[in-house]
Scaffold this motif. Structure first.
Motif, PDB file in Angstrom:
ATOM      1  N   GLU A  30      -0.272 -18.889 -31.813  1.00 51.86           N
ATOM      2  CA  GLU A  30      -0.003 -18.157 -33.057  1.00 51.86           C
ATOM      3  C   GLU A  30       0.855 -18.998 -33.999  1.00 51.86           C
ATOM      4  N   GLY A  31       1.924 -19.593 -33.473  1.00 55.57           N
ATOM      5  CA  GLY A  31       2.815 -20.392 -34.312  1.00 55.57           C
ATOM      6  C   GLY A  31       2.104 -21.553 -34.968  1.00 55.57           C
ATOM      7  N   TRP A  32       1.318 -22.296 -34.169  1.00 57.52           N
ATOM      8  CA  TRP A  32       0.571 -23.417 -34.719  1.00 57.52           C
ATOM      9  C   TRP A  32      -0.429 -22.940 -35.778  1.00 57.52           C
ATOM     10  N   ALA A  33      -1.135 -21.850 -35.474  1.00 61.42           N
ATOM     11  CA  ALA A  33      -2.167 -21.364 -36.382  1.00 61.42           C
ATOM     12  C   ALA A  33      -1.576 -20.918 -37.715  1.00 61.42           C
ATOM     13  N   VAL A  34      -0.500 -20.149 -37.671  1.00 58.51           N
ATOM     14  CA  VAL A  34       0.084 -19.618 -38.897  1.00 58.51           C
ATOM     15  C   VAL A  34       0.696 -20.740 -39.741  1.00 58.51           C
ATOM     16  N   ARG A  35       1.274 -21.734 -39.088  1.00 55.41           N
ATOM     17  CA  ARG A  35       1.830 -22.855 -39.847  1.00 55.41           C
ATOM     18  C   ARG A  35       0.728 -23.654 -40.532  1.00 55.41           C
ATOM     19  N   THR A  36      -0.403 -23.789 -39.856  1.00 57.02           N
ATOM     20  CA  THR A  36      -1.505 -24.575 -40.411  1.00 57.02           C
ATOM     21  C   THR A  36      -2.323 -23.772 -41.412  1.00 57.02           C
ATOM     22  N   VAL A  37      -2.502 -22.485 -41.132  1.00 58.20           N
ATOM     23  CA  VAL A  37      -3.305 -21.604 -41.991  1.00 58.20           C
ATOM     24  C   VAL A  37      -2.489 -20.346 -42.277  1.00 58.20           C
ATOM     25  N   PRO A  38      -1.693 -20.336 -43.325  1.00 59.05           N
ATOM     26  CA  PRO A  38      -0.838 -19.174 -43.617  1.00 59.05           C
ATOM     27  C   PRO A  38      -1.609 -17.870 -43.798  1.00 59.05           C
ATOM     28  N   GLU A  39      -2.898 -17.973 -44.155  1.00 57.82           N
ATOM     29  CA  GLU A  39      -3.703 -16.767 -44.355  1.00 57.82           C
ATOM     30  C   GLU A  39      -4.205 -16.160 -43.050  1.00 57.82           C
ATOM     31  N   CYS A  40      -3.860 -16.774 -41.934  1.00 56.86           N
ATOM     32  CA  CYS A  40      -4.318 -16.282 -40.631  1.00 56.86           C
ATOM     33  C   CYS A  40      -3.755 -14.886 -40.352  1.00 56.86           C
ATOM     34  N   VAL A  41      -4.645 -13.934 -40.003  1.00 57.07           N
ATOM     35  CA  VAL A  41      -4.213 -12.553 -39.785  1.00 57.07           C
ATOM     36  C   VAL A  41      -4.459 -12.071 -38.354  1.00 57.07           C
ATOM     37  N   ALA A  42      -5.130 -12.878 -37.548  1.00 61.39           N
ATOM     38  CA  ALA A  42      -5.377 -12.474 -36.157  1.00 61.39           C
ATOM     39  C   ALA A  42      -5.696 -13.699 -35.321  1.00 61.39           C
ATOM     40  N   VAL A  43      -5.309 -13.628 -34.055  1.00 60.38           N
ATOM     41  CA  VAL A  43      -5.568 -14.697 -33.093  1.00 60.38           C
ATOM     42  C   VAL A  43      -6.053 -14.067 -31.797  1.00 60.38           C
ATOM     43  N   SER A  44      -7.161 -14.563 -31.279  1.00 61.08           N
ATOM     44  CA  SER A  44      -7.633 -14.134 -29.968  1.00 61.08           C
ATOM     45  C   SER A  44      -7.775 -15.348 -29.065  1.00 61.08           C
ATOM     46  N   VAL A  45      -7.365 -15.188 -27.818  1.00 63.59           N
ATOM     47  CA  VAL A  45      -7.519 -16.249 -26.827  1.00 63.59           C
ATOM     48  C   VAL A  45      -8.289 -15.677 -25.643  1.00 63.59           C
ATOM     49  N   THR A  46      -9.383 -16.327 -25.295  1.00 62.72           N
ATOM     50  CA  THR A  46     -10.201 -15.898 -24.166  1.00 62.72           C
ATOM     51  C   THR A  46     -10.046 -16.877 -23.016  1.00 62.72           C
ATOM     52  N   LEU A  47      -9.633 -16.361 -21.872  1.00 62.36           N
ATOM     53  CA  LEU A  47      -9.573 -17.165 -20.645  1.00 62.36           C
ATOM     54  C   LEU A  47     -10.976 -17.155 -20.054  1.00 62.36           C
ATOM     55  N   LEU A  48     -11.675 -18.266 -20.155  1.00 55.59           N
ATOM     56  CA  LEU A  48     -13.101 -18.279 -19.854  1.00 55.59           C
ATOM     57  C   LEU A  48     -13.400 -18.024 -18.382  1.00 55.59           C
ATOM     58  N   GLU A  49     -12.571 -18.533 -17.484  1.00 50.85           N
ATOM     59  CA  GLU A  49     -12.842 -18.338 -16.055  1.00 50.85           C
ATOM     60  C   GLU A  49     -12.770 -16.869 -15.673  1.00 50.85           C
ATOM     61  N   ASP A  50     -11.830 -16.146 -16.270  1.00 57.40           N
ATOM     62  CA  ASP A  50     -11.658 -14.728 -15.948  1.00 57.40           C
ATOM     63  C   ASP A  50     -12.376 -13.815 -16.939  1.00 57.40           C
ATOM     64  N   ASP A  51     -12.925 -14.375 -18.008  1.00 59.09           N
ATOM     65  CA  ASP A  51     -13.600 -13.598 -19.049  1.00 59.09           C
ATOM     66  C   ASP A  51     -12.693 -12.485 -19.572  1.00 59.09           C
ATOM     67  N   LEU A  52     -11.459 -12.852 -19.889  1.00 55.87           N
ATOM     68  CA  LEU A  52     -10.478 -11.912 -20.422  1.00 55.87           C
ATOM     69  C   LEU A  52     -10.011 -12.394 -21.787  1.00 55.87           C
ATOM     70  N   THR A  53      -9.921 -11.464 -22.724  1.00 53.59           N
ATOM     71  CA  THR A  53      -9.494 -11.793 -24.080  1.00 53.59           C
ATOM     72  C   THR A  53      -8.212 -11.057 -24.418  1.00 53.59           C
ATOM     73  N   PHE A  54      -7.268 -11.786 -25.026  1.00 56.60           N
ATOM     74  CA  PHE A  54      -5.997 -11.218 -25.473  1.00 56.60           C
ATOM     75  C   PHE A  54      -5.878 -11.483 -26.971  1.00 56.60           C
ATOM     76  N   THR A  55      -5.389 -10.486 -27.709  1.00 59.73           N
ATOM     77  CA  THR A  55      -5.423 -10.576 -29.170  1.00 59.73           C
ATOM     78  C   THR A  55      -4.093 -10.206 -29.812  1.00 59.73           C
ATOM     79  N   LEU A  56      -3.715 -11.003 -30.801  1.00 57.84           N
ATOM     80  CA  LEU A  56      -2.590 -10.730 -31.689  1.00 57.84           C
ATOM     81  C   LEU A  56      -3.135 -10.441 -33.079  1.00 57.84           C
ATOM     82  N   VAL A  57      -2.613  -9.416 -33.735  1.00 59.47           N
ATOM     83  CA  VAL A  57      -3.077  -9.082 -35.076  1.00 59.47           C
ATOM     84  C   VAL A  57      -1.898  -8.857 -36.011  1.00 59.47           C
TER      85      VAL A  57
END
Length: 218
Positions: A30-57
């Motif tokens: 989130e920190g890297w994304a917002v610093r690089t793209v201030p317009e960023c409003v959501a971040v999702s990270v998917t752990l591919l091995e477990d097929d689980l997604t976690f989201t910040l909005v």
């Protein structure tokens, strides 16, 4: 940004020997994304091995209650040529989740294998223009695999909302596998194979077989 309630619930239940702190990883991304793209409003990270997604909005209540897709019956149909990339992009935005005008999906590769998928969402159409290289450098991701505007409908939100239930189902399967292994004297790998074969033969899910196995063996 805030964690979705379902992501908080899933994080509280998630245990893995390979990743100690998923929330810390989310916050770093989130920190890297917002610093690089201030317009960023959501971040999702998917752990591919477990097929689980976690989201910040940026706004949890908006993410959970705004209609998606945002397209209305009054929207004008698009006249698209099969190779009209700009037209396809316009149509995708017309059908996008409310508040999201652009997205980028970036895989993270370790030892030649994709382990994470990072999805970033922004409120303006060109937020990621000329910023992909910076994001890739910051996130240690794989530039060749970056895809823009593939998820304007915010599908990762739905996957994140389903994560707690997926974890509960996986836990039921894990318990059943342990019971089968203990009762039959086989390895957990063989017990899992037996459970999957039973599910396939019965035409039901592994979770349903796990429930039956637990009732019989517990």
């Amino acid at each position: 940004m805030e964690l979705l309630p379902q992501s908080r619930e899933a994080l509280d239940e998630y245990v893995t020997p390979t990743l100690d702190d998923v929330e810390a990883l989310l916050r770093v991304i989130e920190g890297w994304a917002v610093r690089t793209v201030p317009e960023c409003v959501a971040v999702s990270v998917t752990l591919l091995e477990d097929d689980l997604t976690f989201t910040l909005v940026d706004d949890v209540s908006a993410a959970q209650h705004l209609a998606s897709p945002a397209r209305t019956e009054q929207s004008e149909p698009f006249d698209l040529h099969a190779l009209d990339e700009d037209g396809w992009a316009d149509m995708a935005r017309e059908r996008a989740f409310t508040g999201i005008a652009s997205s980028v999906s970036i895989p993270v590769v370790e030892h030649g294998r994709a382990v994470l998928n990072i999805d970033l969402y922004a409120s303006t159409p060109h937020a990621f223009h000329d910023r992909i290289d910076d994001l890739v450098d910051a996130l240690g991701a794989w530039q060749a695999g970056a895809v823009t505007n593939a998820d304007l409908g915010f599908d990762t939100l739905r996957r994140a909302e389903a994560a707690p239930e997926r974890l509960r189902e996986q836990r039921m399967v894990d318990v059943a596998v342990g019971l089968v292994a203990a009762r039959t004297g086989v390895t957990t790998e063989d017990a899992l194979a037996m459970l999957r074969e039973a599910a396939q033969r019965a035409g039901i899910s592994e979770t349903q077989v796990a429930v039956v196995a637990q009732s019989l063996l517990a």
